[in-house]
Design a protein around this motif. Structure first.
Motif, PDB file in Angstrom:
ATOM      1  N   GLU A 154       1.802  14.049  -4.456  1.00  0.00           N
ATOM      2  CA  GLU A 154       2.274  13.000  -4.013  1.00  0.00           C
ATOM      3  C   GLU A 154       2.746  12.055  -5.389  1.00  0.00           C
ATOM      4  N   VAL A 155       2.007  11.960  -6.225  1.00  0.00           N
ATOM      5  CA  VAL A 155       2.502  11.474  -7.356  1.00  0.00           C
ATOM      6  C   VAL A 155       3.579  12.132  -8.396  1.00  0.00           C
ATOM      7  N   ALA A 156       3.629  13.447  -8.192  1.00  0.00           N
ATOM      8  CA  ALA A 156       4.756  14.239  -8.671  1.00  0.00           C
ATOM      9  C   ALA A 156       6.034  13.740  -8.090  1.00  0.00           C
ATOM     10  N   MET A 157       5.975  13.611  -6.841  1.00  0.00           N
ATOM     11  CA  MET A 157       7.047  13.341  -5.982  1.00  0.00           C
ATOM     12  C   MET A 157       7.555  11.810  -6.447  1.00  0.00           C
ATOM     13  N   HIS A 158       6.512  10.840  -6.525  1.00  0.00           N
ATOM     14  CA  HIS A 158       7.101   9.558  -6.999  1.00  0.00           C
ATOM     15  C   HIS A 158       7.400   9.563  -8.564  1.00  0.00           C
TER      16      HIS A 158
ATOM     17  N   GLY B 100      14.529  -6.626  -1.294  1.00  0.00           N
ATOM     18  CA  GLY B 100      14.612  -7.035  -2.629  1.00  0.00           C
ATOM     19  C   GLY B 100      12.942  -6.599  -2.945  1.00  0.00           C
ATOM     20  N   ALA B 101      12.278  -6.834  -2.132  1.00  0.00           N
ATOM     21  CA  ALA B 101      10.594  -6.321  -2.469  1.00  0.00           C
ATOM     22  C   ALA B 101      10.638  -4.778  -2.614  1.00  0.00           C
ATOM     23  N   THR B 102      11.180  -4.061  -1.773  1.00  0.00           N
ATOM     24  CA  THR B 102      11.450  -2.382  -1.863  1.00  0.00           C
ATOM     25  C   THR B 102      11.791  -2.374  -3.238  1.00  0.00           C
ATOM     26  N   LEU B 103      13.066  -2.814  -3.595  1.00  0.00           N
ATOM     27  CA  LEU B 103      13.713  -2.460  -4.996  1.00  0.00           C
ATOM     28  C   LEU B 103      12.643  -2.887  -6.158  1.00  0.00           C
ATOM     29  N   VAL B 104      11.972  -3.928  -6.043  1.00  0.00           N
ATOM     30  CA  VAL B 104      11.206  -4.315  -7.268  1.00  0.00           C
ATOM     31  C   VAL B 104      10.067  -3.622  -7.322  1.00  0.00           C
ATOM     32  N   PHE B 105       9.325  -3.101  -6.319  1.00  0.00           N
ATOM     33  CA  PHE B 105       8.083  -2.455  -6.465  1.00  0.00           C
ATOM     34  C   PHE B 105       8.172  -0.999  -6.468  1.00  0.00           C
ATOM     35  N   THR B 106       9.606  -0.416  -5.887  1.00  0.00           N
ATOM     36  CA  THR B 106       9.813   0.988  -6.223  1.00  0.00           C
ATOM     37  C   THR B 106      10.000   1.173  -7.803  1.00  0.00           C
ATOM     38  N   ALA B 107      10.660   0.157  -8.392  1.00  0.00           N
ATOM     39  CA  ALA B 107      11.133   0.054  -9.883  1.00  0.00           C
ATOM     40  C   ALA B 107       9.646   0.233 -10.590  1.00  0.00           C
ATOM     41  N   LEU B 108       8.664  -0.620  -9.888  1.00  0.00           N
ATOM     42  CA  LEU B 108       7.389  -0.828 -10.879  1.00  0.00           C
ATOM     43  C   LEU B 108       6.662   0.526 -10.479  1.00  0.00           C
ATOM     44  N   PHE B 109       6.514   1.054  -9.250  1.00  0.00           N
ATOM     45  CA  PHE B 109       5.596   2.232  -9.144  1.00  0.00           C
ATOM     46  C   PHE B 109       6.411   3.675  -9.205  1.00  0.00           C
ATOM     47  N   ASP B 110       7.504   3.858  -9.130  1.00  0.00           N
ATOM     48  CA  ASP B 110       7.939   5.282  -8.981  1.00  0.00           C
ATOM     49  C   ASP B 110       8.648   5.566 -10.282  1.00  0.00           C
ATOM     50  N   GLY B 111       9.121   6.711 -10.489  1.00  0.00           N
ATOM     51  CA  GLY B 111       9.298   7.418 -11.876  1.00  0.00           C
ATOM     52  C   GLY B 111      10.695   6.983 -12.237  1.00  0.00           C
ATOM     53  N   TRP B 112      11.569   6.350 -11.601  1.00  0.00           N
ATOM     54  CA  TRP B 112      12.857   6.092 -12.177  1.00  0.00           C
ATOM     55  C   TRP B 112      12.475   4.607 -12.763  1.00  0.00           C
TER      56      TRP B 112
ATOM     57  N   VAL C 281       0.868  -1.097   0.017  1.00  0.00           N
ATOM     58  CA  VAL C 281       0.022  -0.027   0.151  1.00  0.00           C
ATOM     59  C   VAL C 281       0.984   1.397  -0.060  1.00  0.00           C
ATOM     60  N   GLY C 282       2.012   1.355   0.812  1.00  0.00           N
ATOM     61  CA  GLY C 282       2.796   2.438   0.911  1.00  0.00           C
ATOM     62  C   GLY C 282       3.499   2.522  -0.468  1.00  0.00           C
ATOM     63  N   PHE C 283       3.892   1.381  -1.112  1.00  0.00           N
ATOM     64  CA  PHE C 283       4.560   1.481  -2.477  1.00  0.00           C
ATOM     65  C   PHE C 283       3.796   2.149  -3.302  1.00  0.00           C
ATOM     66  N   ALA C 284       2.620   1.701  -3.512  1.00  0.00           N
ATOM     67  CA  ALA C 284       1.800   2.054  -4.678  1.00  0.00           C
ATOM     68  C   ALA C 284       0.599   3.234  -4.645  1.00  0.00           C
ATOM     69  N   LEU C 285       0.185   3.225  -3.436  1.00  0.00           N
ATOM     70  CA  LEU C 285      -0.884   4.490  -3.194  1.00  0.00           C
ATOM     71  C   LEU C 285      -0.363   5.663  -2.326  1.00  0.00           C
TER      72      LEU C 285
ATOM     73  N   LEU D  63       4.025   3.500 -12.200  1.00  0.00           N
ATOM     74  CA  LEU D  63       2.615   3.086 -12.023  1.00  0.00           C
ATOM     75  C   LEU D  63       2.136   3.748 -10.626  1.00  0.00           C
ATOM     76  N   TYR D  64       2.709   4.518 -10.087  1.00  0.00           N
ATOM     77  CA  TYR D  64       2.190   4.991  -8.661  1.00  0.00           C
ATOM     78  C   TYR D  64       0.954   5.547  -8.650  1.00  0.00           C
ATOM     79  N   GLY D  65      -0.193   5.160  -8.008  1.00  0.00           N
ATOM     80  CA  GLY D  65      -1.368   5.773  -7.609  1.00  0.00           C
ATOM     81  C   GLY D  65      -2.221   5.262  -8.901  1.00  0.00           C
ATOM     82  N   LEU D  66      -1.711   4.052  -9.771  1.00  0.00           N
ATOM     83  CA  LEU D  66      -2.797   3.873 -11.141  1.00  0.00           C
ATOM     84  C   LEU D  66      -3.460   2.460 -10.603  1.00  0.00           C
ATOM     85  N   LEU D  67      -3.063   1.607  -9.761  1.00  0.00           N
ATOM     86  CA  LEU D  67      -3.441   0.150  -9.556  1.00  0.00           C
ATOM     87  C   LEU D  67      -4.168   0.188  -8.188  1.00  0.00           C
TER      88      LEU D  67
END
Length: 408
Positions: free
Chosen positions: A200-204, A338-350, A29-33, A354-358
């Motif tokens: 928040e989206v812009a930050m991510h 590893g979960a942080t690395l994978v999910f921040t890569a999925l949701f963050d701008g770098w 939830v913290g990674f994605a929303l 996909l942050y806020g979209l799922l």
């Protein structure tokens, strides 16, 4: 190592595996929303499905898996110190090095990737609880209860301040500063405005280096000194884990019964708290009070329920899935980071951005995928290497030399 010692470590590995997998249910939830979604399932719009998922997570998982992880960390402190004693080494020096190395990893995690990090709390608190290592179980348990009481008082004081901020902002003729302060808190814990969500989206969506600089600027020393209530709660769980280990309670014949009793008391209390949130329409102050303060006591009970009930299963389970859970527990630090690395890569701008979209249902499916990966790669890695990659890095940093990694 004796057979009994090996079985005890296998049990702890299995518990640690469940804990690190369970933590991801909340971290996703913290990674994605946006931040408010953690406390308020309606923050992004009313949804019965989101409310049901939020309730299940709050009742069964939120804080309990983190607490279970801290309990096991406390036990690990004792096991590492005992191992140092058997080698004739100084347990205090080894512990200091391990906590210093963990602190460095935690600060990199906090500022480099995600501010929901728990490793810095574990490192700071771990330094302090080590001082009580010689204490008998009763003293350790009393100290744990004192820490939980301190956490409750700290969070209750925060809720009282929060209520005053809201009252000042909603008072007729309130000045602009009071209204702005409440708007800031409300966007964090309750009902963000479209502008807040866009911010928040812009930050991510920042690139990695820009996001790193922004976290340094915005959070300052919070990665090290922030959230006293959370640190007190972590200390309580670590001390409780040390007490349980010293008293030999995990292998006690009545352990499953204690777990059942703890669940029978903690589960209805937590359900009542969840109902309060629903009944109050997820009012930001009331919900913050429930999640941060009033749920501490039932959270402790449900964490103990997980501990004692899972310990009985872990000691008996010999099936392939259980072996994979134990492997995931041996690599808990690698799986957590590893979960942080994978999910921040999925949701963050770098990464994919996909942050806020799922929505929450999709996030649950992603957690199931992540669990599958953890249960696959952990035993595969350990079949060739002695330690998980981050565990190896942590121990090498503490030893100040590169330790052997591959198996002979």
């Amino acid at each position: 190592m004796t057979r009994e010692g090996g079985e005890r470590l296998a049990t702890l590995d299995a518990l640690r595996g469940v804990a690190v997998m369970g933590i991801l249910l909340m971290n996703i939830v913290g990674f994605a929303l946006p931040d408010a979604a953690y406390l308020n399932p309606d923050a992004l719009g009313p949804s019965p499905v989101d409310r049901i998922i939020w309730t299940a997570q709050f009742v069964l998982v939120d804080g309990k898996m983190r607490g279970l992880f801290a309990l096991l960390f406390g036990i690990g402190i004792l096991l590492a110190a005992d191992a140092a004693d058997r080698r004739g080494a100084d347990p205090a020096v080894g512990h200091l090095r391990r906590m210093a190395a963990l602190l460095l990893l935690g600060l990199l995690h906090f500022y480099g990737f995600w501010t929901g990090d728990i490793l810095t709390d574990y490192a700071v608190v771990g330094l302090l609880v080590f001082l009580l290592r010689p204490a008998p179980p009763l003293i350790l348990m009393m100290a744990a209860i004192a820490m939980f009481a301190g956490a409750l008082m700290t969070e209750a004081a925060f809720i009282a301040d929060l209520a005053q901020i809201r009252n000042a902002a909603l008072r007729p003729g309130a000045d602009a500063d009071a209204r702005a302060l409440w708007t800031l808190y409300n966007s964090w814990i309750g009902w963000p405005t479209p502008a807040d969500r866009a911010g928040e989206v812009a930050m991510h969506m920042l690139g990695w280096s820009d996001a790193f600089a922004a976290r340094i600027r915005d959070y300052g020393a919070s990665g090290l000194f922030g959230d006293a209530g959370a640190k007190l709660e972590v200390a309580g769980f670590m001390l409780m884990g040390m007490a349980i280990h010293k008293a030999g309670l995990l292998s006690h014949p009545q352990a499953a019964r204690w777990g059942t009793i703890a669940a029978a008391v903690g589960l209805p209390a937590t359900l009542i708290l969840a109902w309060i949130c629903w009944h109050r329409g997820f009012d930001p102050v009331d919900t913050a009070a429930v999640v941060f303060a009033w749920s501490i006591a039932p959270r402790v009970l449900l964490t103990l329920a997980w501990l004692f009930l899972l310990a009985g299963w872990a000691a008996r389970a010999l099936d392939p899935v259980s072996a994979r859970v134990r492997a995931a527990g041996r690599m808990a630090l690698s799986n957590y980071l590893g979960a942080t690395l994978v999910f921040t890569a999925l949701f963050d701008g770098w990464g994919l951005g996909l942050y806020g979209l799922l929505g929450r249902p999709v996030l649950l499916l992603l957690v199931l995928v992540a669990w599958t990966v953890m249960l696959w790669w952990s035993p595969a890695w350990l079949s060739r290497f002695r330690l998980g990659p981050i565990e190896w890095l942590w121990r090498s940093m503490a030893a100040m030399q590169l330790l052997p990694l591959t198996r002979k």
